[in-house]
Design an enzyme around this catalytic site. Structure first.
Site, PDB file in Angstrom:
ATOM      1  N   SER A 114       0.826  -1.213   0.000  1.00 13.75           N
ATOM      2  CA  SER A 114       0.000   0.000   0.000  1.00 13.75           C
ATOM      3  C   SER A 114       0.856   1.257   0.000  1.00 13.75           C
ATOM      4  O   SER A 114       1.659   1.488   0.910  1.00 13.75           O
ATOM      5  CB  SER A 114      -0.904   0.025   1.234  1.00 13.75           C
ATOM      6  OG  SER A 114      -1.474   1.313   1.342  1.00 13.75           O
ATOM      7  N   HIS A 119      -1.107  -1.329  -4.230  1.00 11.79           N
ATOM      8  CA  HIS A 119      -2.387  -0.980  -3.625  1.00 11.79           C
ATOM      9  C   HIS A 119      -2.454   0.537  -3.420  1.00 11.79           C
ATOM     10  O   HIS A 119      -1.590   1.114  -2.766  1.00 11.79           O
ATOM     11  CB  HIS A 119      -2.483  -1.713  -2.280  1.00 11.79           C
ATOM     12  CG  HIS A 119      -3.810  -1.672  -1.620  1.00 11.79           C
ATOM     13  ND1 HIS A 119      -4.870  -2.478  -1.985  1.00 11.79           N
ATOM     14  CD2 HIS A 119      -4.263  -0.917  -0.584  1.00 11.79           C
ATOM     15  CE1 HIS A 119      -5.904  -2.240  -1.198  1.00 11.79           C
ATOM     16  NE2 HIS A 119      -5.569  -1.288  -0.343  1.00 11.79           N
ATOM     17  N   ASP A 165      -4.594   3.439  -1.850  1.00 13.19           N
ATOM     18  CA  ASP A 165      -5.673   3.710  -0.889  1.00 13.19           C
ATOM     19  C   ASP A 165      -6.206   5.120  -1.085  1.00 13.19           C
ATOM     20  O   ASP A 165      -5.513   6.099  -0.823  1.00 13.19           O
ATOM     21  CB  ASP A 165      -5.136   3.561   0.542  1.00 13.19           C
ATOM     22  CG  ASP A 165      -5.049   2.107   0.966  1.00 13.19           C
ATOM     23  OD1 ASP A 165      -6.035   1.372   0.771  1.00 13.19           O
ATOM     24  OD2 ASP A 165      -4.002   1.704   1.497  1.00 13.19           O
ATOM     25  N   MET A 215      -8.824   7.940   0.037  1.00 10.13           N
ATOM     26  CA  MET A 215      -9.662   8.333   1.183  1.00 10.13           C
ATOM     27  C   MET A 215     -10.139   9.762   0.988  1.00 10.13           C
ATOM     28  O   MET A 215      -9.351  10.637   0.613  1.00 10.13           O
ATOM     29  CB  MET A 215      -8.844   8.270   2.469  1.00 10.13           C
ATOM     30  CG  MET A 215      -8.230   6.914   2.731  1.00 10.13           C
ATOM     31  SD  MET A 215      -7.234   6.965   4.234  1.00 10.13           S
ATOM     32  CE  MET A 215      -6.667   5.269   4.300  1.00 10.13           C
ATOM     33  N   HIS A 274      -8.208   0.956  -4.025  1.00 11.53           N
ATOM     34  CA  HIS A 274      -9.168   0.710  -2.945  1.00 11.53           C
ATOM     35  C   HIS A 274      -9.849   2.030  -2.597  1.00 11.53           C
ATOM     36  O   HIS A 274      -9.216   2.924  -2.044  1.00 11.53           O
ATOM     37  CB  HIS A 274      -8.393   0.137  -1.744  1.00 11.53           C
ATOM     38  CG  HIS A 274      -9.201  -0.061  -0.510  1.00 11.53           C
ATOM     39  ND1 HIS A 274      -8.628  -0.286   0.726  1.00 11.53           N
ATOM     40  CD2 HIS A 274     -10.552  -0.079  -0.299  1.00 11.53           C
ATOM     41  CE1 HIS A 274      -9.568  -0.439   1.631  1.00 11.53           C
ATOM     42  NE2 HIS A 274     -10.739  -0.302   1.052  1.00 11.53           N
ATOM     43  N   MET A 317     -12.029   4.276  -0.487  1.00  9.85           N
ATOM     44  CA  MET A 317     -12.698   4.498   0.812  1.00  9.85           C
ATOM     45  C   MET A 317     -13.324   5.875   0.740  1.00  9.85           C
ATOM     46  O   MET A 317     -12.867   6.835   1.351  1.00  9.85           O
ATOM     47  CB  MET A 317     -11.655   4.405   1.938  1.00  9.85           C
ATOM     48  CG  MET A 317     -11.158   2.975   2.143  1.00  9.85           C
ATOM     49  SD  MET A 317      -9.605   2.900   3.052  1.00  9.85           S
ATOM     50  CE  MET A 317      -8.463   3.146   1.702  1.00  9.85           C
ATOM     51  N   MET A 348     -11.380  -6.371   4.881  1.00  9.85           N
ATOM     52  CA  MET A 348     -10.668  -5.389   5.704  1.00  9.85           C
ATOM     53  C   MET A 348     -10.378  -6.010   7.067  1.00  9.85           C
ATOM     54  O   MET A 348     -11.291  -6.427   7.776  1.00  9.85           O
ATOM     55  CB  MET A 348     -11.517  -4.130   5.900  1.00  9.85           C
ATOM     56  CG  MET A 348     -11.645  -3.229   4.686  1.00  9.85           C
ATOM     57  SD  MET A 348     -10.067  -2.743   3.962  1.00  9.85           S
ATOM     58  CE  MET A 348      -9.273  -1.871   5.329  1.00  9.85           C
ATOM     59  N   GLY A 379      -8.916   3.707   7.221  1.00  8.78           N
ATOM     60  CA  GLY A 379      -8.628   5.113   7.538  1.00  8.78           C
ATOM     61  C   GLY A 379      -7.163   5.394   7.745  1.00  8.78           C
ATOM     62  O   GLY A 379      -6.690   6.474   7.414  1.00  8.78           O
ATOM     63  N   GLY A 428      -2.922   3.654   7.987  1.00  6.11           N
ATOM     64  CA  GLY A 428      -1.975   2.554   7.916  1.00  6.11           C
ATOM     65  C   GLY A 428      -1.427   2.287   9.308  1.00  6.11           C
ATOM     66  O   GLY A 428      -1.650   3.069  10.239  1.00  6.11           O
ATOM     67  N   GLY A 429      -0.731   1.195   9.452  1.00  5.68           N
ATOM     68  CA  GLY A 429      -0.019   0.925  10.697  1.00  5.68           C
ATOM     69  C   GLY A 429      -0.866   0.464  11.866  1.00  5.68           C
ATOM     70  O   GLY A 429      -0.409   0.481  13.008  1.00  5.68           O
ATOM     71  N   ASP A 447      -6.515  -6.865   3.874  1.00  5.52           N
ATOM     72  CA  ASP A 447      -5.913  -5.531   3.958  1.00  5.52           C
ATOM     73  C   ASP A 447      -5.968  -4.996   5.385  1.00  5.52           C
ATOM     74  O   ASP A 447      -7.036  -4.736   5.914  1.00  5.52           O
ATOM     75  CB  ASP A 447      -6.702  -4.603   3.016  1.00  5.52           C
ATOM     76  CG  ASP A 447      -6.151  -3.185   2.970  1.00  5.52           C
ATOM     77  OD1 ASP A 447      -5.057  -2.941   3.515  1.00  5.52           O
ATOM     78  OD2 ASP A 447      -6.822  -2.326   2.359  1.00  5.52           O
ATOM     79  N   GLY A 448      -4.790  -4.809   5.970  1.00  8.17           N
ATOM     80  CA  GLY A 448      -4.698  -4.154   7.274  1.00  8.17           C
ATOM     81  C   GLY A 448      -3.930  -4.969   8.294  1.00  8.17           C
ATOM     82  O   GLY A 448      -4.313  -6.085   8.633  1.00  8.17           O
ATOM     83  N   GLY A 449      -2.796  -4.422   8.742  1.00 11.57           N
ATOM     84  CA  GLY A 449      -2.054  -5.061   9.827  1.00 11.57           C
ATOM     85  C   GLY A 449      -1.335  -6.335   9.447  1.00 11.57           C
ATOM     86  O   GLY A 449      -1.011  -7.150  10.313  1.00 11.57           O
ATOM     87  N   SER A 509       2.686  -0.560   5.995  1.00 13.27           N
ATOM     88  CA  SER A 509       3.847  -0.251   6.834  1.00 13.27           C
ATOM     89  C   SER A 509       4.877  -1.373   6.821  1.00 13.27           C
ATOM     90  O   SER A 509       6.079  -1.103   6.871  1.00 13.27           O
ATOM     91  CB  SER A 509       3.406   0.080   8.263  1.00 13.27           C
ATOM     92  OG  SER A 509       2.375  -0.765   8.662  1.00 13.27           O
TER      93      SER A 509
HETATM   94  C1  DX5 Z   1      -6.451   1.127   5.647  1.00 12.39           C
HETATM   95  C2  DX5 Z   1      -5.934   0.876   4.250  1.00 12.39           C
HETATM   96  C3  DX5 Z   1      -4.857  -0.153   4.208  1.00 12.39           C
HETATM   97  C4  DX5 Z   1      -3.631   0.196   4.995  1.00 12.39           C
HETATM   98  C5  DX5 Z   1      -2.686  -0.946   5.083  1.00 12.39           C
HETATM   99  O1  DX5 Z   1      -7.422   2.093   5.608  1.00 12.39           O
HETATM  100  O2  DX5 Z   1      -6.969   0.451   3.410  1.00 12.39           O
HETATM  101  O3  DX5 Z   1      -4.531  -0.475   2.879  1.00 12.39           O
HETATM  102  O4  DX5 Z   1      -2.971   1.295   4.483  1.00 12.39           O
HETATM  103  O5  DX5 Z   1      -1.608  -0.535   5.843  1.00 12.39           O
HETATM  104  P1  DX5 Z   1      -0.959  -1.464   6.934  1.00 12.39           P
HETATM  105  O6  DX5 Z   1      -0.435  -2.641   6.197  1.00 12.39           O
HETATM  106  O7  DX5 Z   1       0.099  -0.607   7.517  1.00 12.39           O
HETATM  107  O8  DX5 Z   1      -2.033  -1.843   7.917  1.00 12.39           O
HETATM  108 ZN    ZN Z   2      -6.497  -0.529   1.414  1.00 15.65          ZN
END
Ligand code: DX5
Ligand code: ZN
Length: 218
Positions: A7, A32, A34, A36, A65, A67, A136, A141, A143-144, A174-176, A197
């Site tokens: 991402s 990816h 993101d 927003m 993606h 959002m 998700m 919203g 990263g990290g 996606d996420g963490g 991250s």
């Molecule tokens: C969250 C995003 C993710 C996020 C992933 O809103 O859709 O794509 O940036 O980042 P990490 O891998 O750091 O959770």
């Molecule tokens: Zn994403």
């Protein structure tokens, strides 16, 4: 085959091109993006011009993606801008079928996604139309954030639902995602892993080493 989709949210945007090229050379499969809008999620990130410039300079698959609260208007515009796949949140539209069709009409593949608290039932009717489902594993919203543990069960359930319908749709998560938990999500049925991250920020931005560590951990 398991695909990695780092991402850009965690990239150094001052060095966007450099970070993308380093990740591509490190063997990533998709990128990816993101998007927003400060309404659907409490953060603002990047938009259509970034996708256009990425498309101009790289052949890597662009995994966008959205959002945003108005995918009906903007999803086709991201497709037109050069995205390979555009994923929309089921929570953001009352006209999911129409949005998905508009993405395809504009030359991209389409995906659907849902927040951690949204039940899988909400996307069941869309499954025959989509090219990918994104689970998700954090609240969108930022990263990290840390992986929400019950996402693993949701991936397994979705895999069962897809098989039951006789479909063949890749599941993205996606996420963490980190080298410590990537094996768990792959085993549960995910075949595309987003990592922000853990590719672009940790270990002193050792992008090449981070991609390798993730791949070695499947
Ligand atoms: C969250 C995003 C993710 C996020 C992933 O809103 O859709 O794509 O940036 O980042 P990490 O891998 O750091 O959770
Ligand atoms: Zn994403």
């Amino acid at each position: 085959m398991i695909r990695i989709s780092p991402s850009l949210l965690s990239a150094d945007l001052y060095k966007l091109g450099e970070d993308v090229e380093r990740a591509v050379d490190a063997g990533i499969d998709m990128l990816h993006v993101d998007v927003m809008d400060g309404h659907f999620v409490p953060n603002i990130s990047m938009g259509i011009p970034i996708v256009k410039w990425l498309r101009k300079h790289t052949d890597v698959e662009l995994d966008v993606h959205l959002m945003i609260t108005d995918p009906d208007t903007y999803a086709p515009r991201f497709a037109k801008a050069g995205a390979d796949i555009v994923t929309v949140h089921v929570e953001a539209t009352d006209n999911l079928d129409r949005v998905l069709s508009s993405i395809k009409e504009n030359g991209a593949r389409c995906g659907v996604t849902l927040n951690p608290s949204t039940p899988l039932e909400d996307i069941r009717s869309a499954l025959p139309m989509v090219d990918m489902v994104l689970i998700m594993s954090v609240n969108p919203g930022y990263g990290g954030q840390s992986y929400i543990d019950h996402s693993t069960e949701k991936i397994k359930k979705l895999k069962g639902m897809i098989d039951e319908l006789g479909l063949d749709i890749p599941i993205e998560v996606d996420g963490g995602i980190t080298p410590d938990n990537v094996h768990e999500v792959v085993e549960a049925g995910a075949s595309i892993v987003v990592a922000g991250s853990s590719v672009f920020s940790i270990n002193d931005r050792d992008i090449e080493g981070n991609v390798k560590r993730l791949r070695d951990a499947f």
